[in-house]
Motif scaffolding. Sequence first.
Motif, PDB file in Angstrom:
ATOM      1  N   GLY A   1      85.100  58.777  21.051  1.00 29.70           N
ATOM      2  CA  GLY A   1      84.518  58.116  21.328  1.00 29.70           C
ATOM      3  C   GLY A   1      83.914  57.056  22.080  1.00 29.70           C
ATOM      4  O   GLY A   1      85.190  57.054  22.845  1.00 29.70           O
TER       5      GLY A   1
ATOM      6  N   ASP B   1      90.611  64.894  19.140  1.00 29.65           N
ATOM      7  CA  ASP B   1      88.396  64.794  18.742  1.00 29.65           C
ATOM      8  C   ASP B   1      89.275  66.446  18.313  1.00 29.65           C
ATOM      9  O   ASP B   1      88.994  67.605  19.467  1.00 29.65           O
ATOM     10  CB  ASP B   1      87.675  64.641  20.231  1.00 29.65           C
TER      11      ASP B   1
ATOM     12  N   ASP C   1      85.907  68.112  18.073  1.00 30.79           N
ATOM     13  CA  ASP C   1      84.431  68.118  19.221  1.00 30.79           C
ATOM     14  C   ASP C   1      85.745  69.659  20.237  1.00 30.79           C
ATOM     15  O   ASP C   1      85.867  68.249  21.789  1.00 30.79           O
ATOM     16  CB  ASP C   1      83.859  67.449  19.641  1.00 30.79           C
TER      17      ASP C   1
ATOM     18  N   ARG D   1      83.673  68.131  23.841  1.00 29.87           N
ATOM     19  CA  ARG D   1      83.915  67.430  24.127  1.00 29.87           C
ATOM     20  C   ARG D   1      85.506  67.222  24.824  1.00 29.87           C
ATOM     21  O   ARG D   1      85.250  66.388  25.716  1.00 29.87           O
ATOM     22  CB  ARG D   1      83.765  66.622  22.861  1.00 29.87           C
TER      23      ARG D   1
ATOM     24  N   GLU E   1      84.694  68.605  28.434  1.00 33.31           N
ATOM     25  CA  GLU E   1      84.030  67.814  29.480  1.00 33.31           C
ATOM     26  C   GLU E   1      85.294  66.911  30.088  1.00 33.31           C
ATOM     27  O   GLU E   1      85.349  66.659  31.118  1.00 33.31           O
ATOM     28  CB  GLU E   1      82.937  67.468  28.516  1.00 33.31           C
ATOM     29  N   LEU E   2      85.380  66.790  29.130  1.00 34.61           N
ATOM     30  CA  LEU E   2      86.547  65.353  29.857  1.00 34.61           C
ATOM     31  C   LEU E   2      87.620  66.161  30.251  1.00 34.61           C
ATOM     32  O   LEU E   2      87.972  64.872  31.373  1.00 34.61           O
ATOM     33  CB  LEU E   2      87.303  64.158  27.884  1.00 34.61           C
TER      34      LEU E   2
ATOM     35  N   ASP F   1      82.462  62.225  31.357  1.00 36.15           N
ATOM     36  CA  ASP F   1      82.097  61.371  29.672  1.00 36.15           C
ATOM     37  C   ASP F   1      81.294  60.481  29.734  1.00 36.15           C
ATOM     38  O   ASP F   1      80.135  60.567  30.475  1.00 36.15           O
ATOM     39  CB  ASP F   1      83.156  60.029  30.400  1.00 36.15           C
ATOM     40  N   ARG F   2      80.393  61.713  28.667  1.00 36.61           N
ATOM     41  CA  ARG F   2      78.758  62.160  28.687  1.00 36.61           C
ATOM     42  C   ARG F   2      78.190  60.342  27.938  1.00 36.61           C
ATOM     43  O   ARG F   2      77.449  60.084  27.816  1.00 36.61           O
ATOM     44  CB  ARG F   2      78.347  62.787  27.615  1.00 36.61           C
ATOM     45  N   THR F   3      79.781  59.066  28.003  1.00 39.72           N
ATOM     46  CA  THR F   3      79.286  58.225  26.996  1.00 39.72           C
ATOM     47  C   THR F   3      78.770  57.359  28.482  1.00 39.72           C
ATOM     48  O   THR F   3      78.674  56.215  28.489  1.00 39.72           O
ATOM     49  CB  THR F   3      79.859  57.626  25.835  1.00 39.72           C
TER      50      THR F   3
ATOM     51  N   GLU G   1      70.422  66.963  21.614  1.00 40.09           N
ATOM     52  CA  GLU G   1      69.930  66.074  20.509  1.00 40.09           C
ATOM     53  C   GLU G   1      69.134  65.225  20.257  1.00 40.09           C
ATOM     54  O   GLU G   1      69.597  64.743  19.187  1.00 40.09           O
ATOM     55  CB  GLU G   1      71.614  64.550  21.657  1.00 40.09           C
TER      56      GLU G   1
END
Length: 417
Positions: free
Chosen positions: A13, A33, A35, A38, A41-42, A47-49, A352
């Motif tokens: 995260g 992770d 997930d 996640r 995606e990485l 990176d969604r964050t 979300e």
Amino acid sequence: MIENPRIAVVGLGYVGLPLAAALSTEFSTIGFDIDEGRVKELKQGHDRTGELSSGALRDAPLSLSATLSEISDADIYIVTVPTPVDENNLPDLNALRKASQSVGTVLQSGNVVVYESTVYPGVTEDFCGPILEEVSGLKAGTDFYLGYSPERINPGDKVHTVDKITKVVAGQTSEVSELLARIYGSMNNGNIFIARNIPTAEASKVIENAQRDINIAFVNEIATIFGKMGISVYDVLDAASTKWNFLNFQPGLVGGHCIGVDPYYLAHAAQEIGLDPKIILSGRETNDNMSKVIAGRINDLLTGPSKLLVLGITFKENVPDIRNSKVGDLIAAFKEQGHDITVFDPLADKEETLDEYGIELSDDLGSGYDCVVGAVPHDVFNEYSLRELLKEGGLVADVKGMWRHRSLPDSLRRWSM
């Protein structure tokens, strides 16, 4: 001890991903992770964050996996999972328990397990250690070793990044402490503080955010007082901050996964030993109540049920993170007052937000509102024309003071804390 450690970072995260990327430039590092989405995606460079750019993510010599067996050859395990509170504001250690159980299944003699998750003193050795022992069949302090290095990631902050801040470290033995100092020091030019022991390091982290929470609570309280007097707290703070030792804290909604949570961990630890943490809980009560205070002030300036546009749902500016956002409480208060609410936030994830708060984000801004509420000061909101959003005589409710220096037409009203 270990000369060239292989490192596994558990949890990717806001904390784990930047840490893993930084460490990967010096050591063989794999980020894990549970997930799978996640991790996928990485691997695709997203990176969604928003903590790492696509370029930085692709350039980092970092392996990524959602398969536990792929981290079984690590020497050092660094756990960076969330530590929230439950519905009663009590510490929720479920993610920490599950992560410890997972690491326990691959733990080998000679390994070191380091925790970065924010906890109260004693959790690493008295909670996590026994779980690792039970699952692995190994003994902490003999077969494997524990360490703690509190995370200090500030989401959205591109200045105080993990490679530029002082890292506090502590190990079960002096040798482990020195090992952690070498590992973490490799990414921040040796900017390391070795704490006396693990409980001391745990305590240092939990008071950092509790201190901020209490200071913000004071500013929120004086904002409420001065608001009743018709005085802008921002004008007051501008004047007071000219003194050399004045602490420049700002009022507003205090949520998120750190400042809005960590004081409860400290309060729980105090109550467990029979103490009443009055100041800590008083600060939390003040900050938790601010959504109702702000909603009440805005409602007093409106004539009955009105059409409101709320700008921002994330817990802080310029980040997509909606966890523990107090804007949700603000919107709930508006709905109780009978107002028609539209919520717009281009940074937040629609699915979300709907799942977490039952709030459906609008795809566009719309117009003809009785009131625009600037709840979160995203930079993008400075580009909007408030006159085009509001009716004649509409109210600009500027919670965080992001428009306080903007000239507005006489046809619009203005409120700020």
